[in-house]
Design an enzyme around this catalytic site. Structure first.
Site, short mmCIF file in Angstrom:
data_model
loop_
_atom_site.label_atom_id
_atom_site.label_comp_id
_atom_site.label_asym_id
_atom_site.label_seq_id
_atom_site.Cartn_x
_atom_site.Cartn_y
_atom_site.Cartn_z
N HIS A 83 0.83 -1.22 0.00
CA HIS A 83 0.00 0.00 0.00
C HIS A 83 0.86 1.27 0.00
CE1 HIS A 83 -2.98 2.99 0.99
NE2 HIS A 83 -2.42 3.19 2.17
N HIS A 107 3.92 6.74 5.73
CA HIS A 107 2.76 7.45 6.26
C HIS A 107 1.93 6.64 7.26
CE1 HIS A 107 0.52 5.33 3.01
NE2 HIS A 107 -0.54 5.51 3.79
N GLU A 111 1.18 5.15 12.98
CA GLU A 111 -0.16 4.72 13.36
C GLU A 111 -0.28 3.21 13.52
OE1 GLU A 111 -4.57 4.88 11.31
OE2 GLU A 111 -3.19 6.54 10.98
N ASP A 112 0.37 2.44 12.63
CA ASP A 112 0.12 1.00 12.57
C ASP A 112 1.31 0.12 12.96
OD1 ASP A 112 -2.49 1.42 11.71
OD2 ASP A 112 -1.89 1.55 9.61
N ASP A 174 -3.08 8.40 -0.88
CA ASP A 174 -3.45 7.30 0.03
C ASP A 174 -4.92 6.92 -0.18
OD1 ASP A 174 -3.44 5.59 2.39
OD2 ASP A 174 -4.44 7.23 3.43
N ASP A 294 -23.19 17.73 -24.39
CA ASP A 294 -21.78 18.06 -24.17
C ASP A 294 -21.02 16.92 -23.50
OD1 ASP A 294 -23.10 18.20 -21.80
OD2 ASP A 294 -22.29 20.14 -21.17
#
Length: 761
Positions: A83, A107, A111-112, A174, A294
């Protein structure tokens, strides 16, 4: 099936990653697993546009992120590390600098994984550490609702973007990769994520001029939220493209040849609209697919601005122009830096041909927005400082974030964010020629606050194109708006909040209303306190109250007075805090129940202008005042005030039966008196009950009497008491008791009126 863009929903936290393992098995489409990008692939991608890239930095970030994520996997079963690699790949397509690419790789680490901000600062430097921190969700939020959590995470993200725009670019990349792999996520989560993307991230990309990313985010969301509609639109588009394949090539050739024969070189290419754009236009205009003219547009990309206008002249002299379809965004760029000339002509085969004429630089800005600005070249300096100088879109974003950050609560912040991100624009002008860009459907109230908050707060009228108009008038492109202001109005009516369209106007109105209401409570509280001290014959001074603030658990004198005005603190408590020996003079000395009202009547009769009575000047005074709900009160009545916590003073006539409800709460009673200026007449509420003959024209006769005597009817209710008579209750507005008595006398003189009396609440 009809798809609506705005739906009631509970969306996930604004920075929530979808790259997690599902809690329950879901059907996974059988797709071949792509090979993960290698270190040398990443370096080569960056080197292709930035020969001076720091290869060592990229390699270290690649290895660090791969080790940090370790054996983590995504919902698809792919290694989690795939990812951040794909996010980095998206950003290399946008040709971004090394720090942004590294932040993309890292990134999700804070957090993880076990990584910390301090560790990233130490290894990669504080610049990259700040970028990664800006992309990290807030943890352990003690908030009740999902929306509140989402709003707080979004607030954190936007504030980080204001400090460094590269946070936004990484976040959008992301979200784009997460949307591309959304099929592996459980159905309920898919819908929430798609709705969130359509509400926040796609409009945000559009506001930054990143049209390609916006369109892909919208289409991916559309496909998830309404797969049936998406499939139908795609089938129609493919069939139309097949039918018009030769026609599109013919139009491109004719445009190129006509321009070349006139000595103007141009790159011409056709482009069809995206499914979501087509679907929303069908909904907005309530038309079918076949009625859209259009769907295909053509870009004419030329060398410079002068060539744009030359190309326009050539096109307009070759084919008939469709009226009302010309827009010049070169002379008046959009707030997201978009610049092009738009026109529509009747081209080959009598087909409508929508054209966009622009330069190469404008074409890059139109597709990539702020990402088209080169961050990696030497001498550019800080990307944020660079964009402050070069990008109206980023300037708008910073300004908007400043407004949004003033929102009182998370839900309000989220509401204003959506309002600011999601509207098309109209362009209006001040009398001095200043351009003001506003969302479509904005009115003069929004315009006034866009000029300046003080202008909005003091607005009392307006002229649009030289003609007087209501402040609620919706503005059109090109309107010249003059806002008329008055120093007498320091705060706008609270009802304006429901009329305003922009988040800035709504926030300013709400803030001004809160401030004005607080000022009213402060004024009321001060008068209550000062009059208590006068009655008790003790000295009041602000300096002495300052020393007593800790005992009242307040930080300022204004806080104390506002609390007294709202009924949260008794005036006697203030006196006791300042003078510990003070003993409250109990109203109980007047006696109980009937004695209390009798004593107040006596006081009101004896001293109608008592210096300790609070003066009442009407609803629009500097005090939070309202009148008895079932009968009102008018000048000439002997009156008493009842304090309601959080609402202010309610004024009752002394004879009002409703006062019996407050006999057990003597601390809520206030001495009040009328203080009306004859030079500024005001109307006050009163209620009358008329028993009239039930015959045609009876109500008309009653209303005529009231109108002829300059009374104003506010409300009427009627009830049949017998076959011959009707009881009519009328709420009206009069100047004073004498005025009301005159109206009652004239009504009694009417043959259709059997009886009339005033109602006291």
């Amino acid at each position: 099936m009809v798809y609506r863009r705005w739906k009631p929903m509970q969306m996930q936290a604004a920075t929530e990653s979808v790259a997690v393992a599902p809690t329950a098995p879901v059907a996974r489409p059988a797709k071949p697993r792509a090979r993960m990008m290698r270190q040398y692939d990443l370096v080569e991608r960056v080197r292709s546009y930035n020969p001076n890239t720091n290869e060592d930095l990229l390699n270290r970030a690649y290895v660090y992120a791969m080790k940090a994520h370790g054996s983590q996997t995504r919902a698809s079963g792919d290694p989690y590390f795939s990812h951040p690699l794909e996010v980095a790949a998206i950003l290399t397509d946008l040709k971004l600098d090394d720090a942004t690419i590294v932040a993309a790789l890292l990134h999700d680490t804070i957090e993880d994984t076990e990584a910390t901000r301090a560790e990233i600062d130490q290894i990669f430097g504080p610049e990259i550490g700040a970028l990664v921190e800006g992309l990290t969700k807030l943890k352990r939020l003690e908030l009740v609702s999902r929306e509140a959590k989402q709003a707080e995470n979004l607030r954190k993200l936007l504030l980080a973007i204001a400090d460094d725009v590269r946070v936004l670019l990484v976040k959008l990349a992301d979200r784009l990769h997460n949307m591309r792999t959304l099929d592996f996520v459980p159905t309920e989560s898919r819908r929430r994520i798609a709705e969130e993307t359509l509400d926040i991230y796609a409009p945000l990309a559009g506001r930054m001029g990143m049209q390609e990313m916006r369109e892909e985010l919208e289409d991916l969301s559309f496909r998830t939220l309404d797969p049936e509609a998406y499939s139908v639109v795609m089938q129609r588009l493919d069939a139309l493209a097949e039918r018009n394949r030769n026609l599109i090539g013919e139009i491109e050739d004719q445009l190129s040849n006509n321009l070349r024969h006139r000595g103007l070189g141009a790159r011409v290419y056709g482009r069809r609209k995206k499914p979501f754009s087509i679907w929303t236009k069908m909904e907005r205009k309530s038309v079918g697919f076949e009625q859209l003219s259009d769907i295909f547009g053509f870009r004419l990309v030329v060398s410079d601005i002068e060539a744009c206008y030359r190309a326009l002249g050539i096109v307009h002299t070759t084919w008939p122009v469709v009226p009302g379809r010309f827009k010049d965004y070169i002379s008046t760029p959009k707030q997201n830096d978009y610049r092009s000339i738009h026109t529509t002509v009747i081209g080959p085969g009598n087909q409508r041909v929508e054209l966009q004429i622009r330069t190469e630089a404008m074409d890059q800005i139109a597709e990539r927005g702020i990402a088209a600005h080169v961050f990696y070249k030497e001498g550019v300096g800080s990307p944020t400082e660079y964009l402050k100088r070069e990008s109206n879109a980023f300037a708008w974003l910073r300004h908007t974030i400043g407004i949004l950050s003033e929102s009182a609560n998370p839900e309000e912040f989220l509401e204003h964010t959506k309002l600011e991100l999601f509207h098309d624009q109209v362009f209006c002008f001040t009398p001095k020629g200043k351009l003001i860009a506003l969302p479509r459907h904005a009115n003069v109230i929004d315009f006034a606050y866009a000029v300046h908050t003080d202008v909005g707060n003091s607005a009392v009228g307006c002229k649009i194109n030289g003609k007087f108009a209501p402040l609620s008038s919706e503005l059109q492109n090109g309107d010249e708006v003059e806002v008329l202001t008055s120093e007498a109005q320091s705060a706008p009516p609270s009802a304006w909040e429901t009329l305003a369209v922009t988040g800035k106007a709504r926030a300013a109105i709400r803030r001004a209303t809160r401030t004005a209401m607080r000022d009213q409570y402060v004024g009321l509280g001060r008068r209550i306190v000062e009059r208590l001290f006068e009655r008790a014959k003790i000295e009041y001074a602000d300096d002495k109250l300052k020393g007593a603030l800790p005992r009242l658990a307040r930080t300022s004198i204004e806080d104390v007075m506002a609390a007294v005005g709202r009924g949260e603190i008794k005036a006697s408590h203030v006196a006791r805090a300042m003078y510990p020996d003070y003993k409250e003079e109990r109203i109980a000395r007047y006696g109980l129940k009937k004695g209390l009202v009798a004593k107040l009547k006596e006081k009101s009769s004896e001293s109608p202008r008592s210096p300790v009575a609070i003066p009442i000047r009407g609803i629009n005074s500097d005090l939070p005042v309202k009148f008895a709900p079932n009968g009102g009160a008018v000048p000439g009545d002997r009156i008493v005030g009842i304090v309601t916590p959080g609402e202010g003073i309610t004024i009752y006539p002394i004879q009002a039966p409703a006062l019996k409800d407050f006999e057990e709460e003597p601390e809520r009673w206030l001495d009040v008196r009328w203080d009306i200026e004859d030079s500024l007449p005001q109307r006050f509420p009163a209620r009358i009950k008329v028993e009239n003959v039930n015959e045609p024209g009876a109500l008309a006769q009653i209303a005529t009497v009231i109108a002829e005597h300059d009374g104003n009817i506010d409300n009427i209710s009627m009830q049949r008491r017998s076959p011959d008579f009707t009881e009519t209750t009328i709420d009206l507005e009069v100047y004073d008791l004498k005025h009301l008595s005159a109206i009652l006398a004239q009504l009694r003189a009417k043959a259709v009126v059997a009886r009339v009396e005033r109602v006291n609440g």
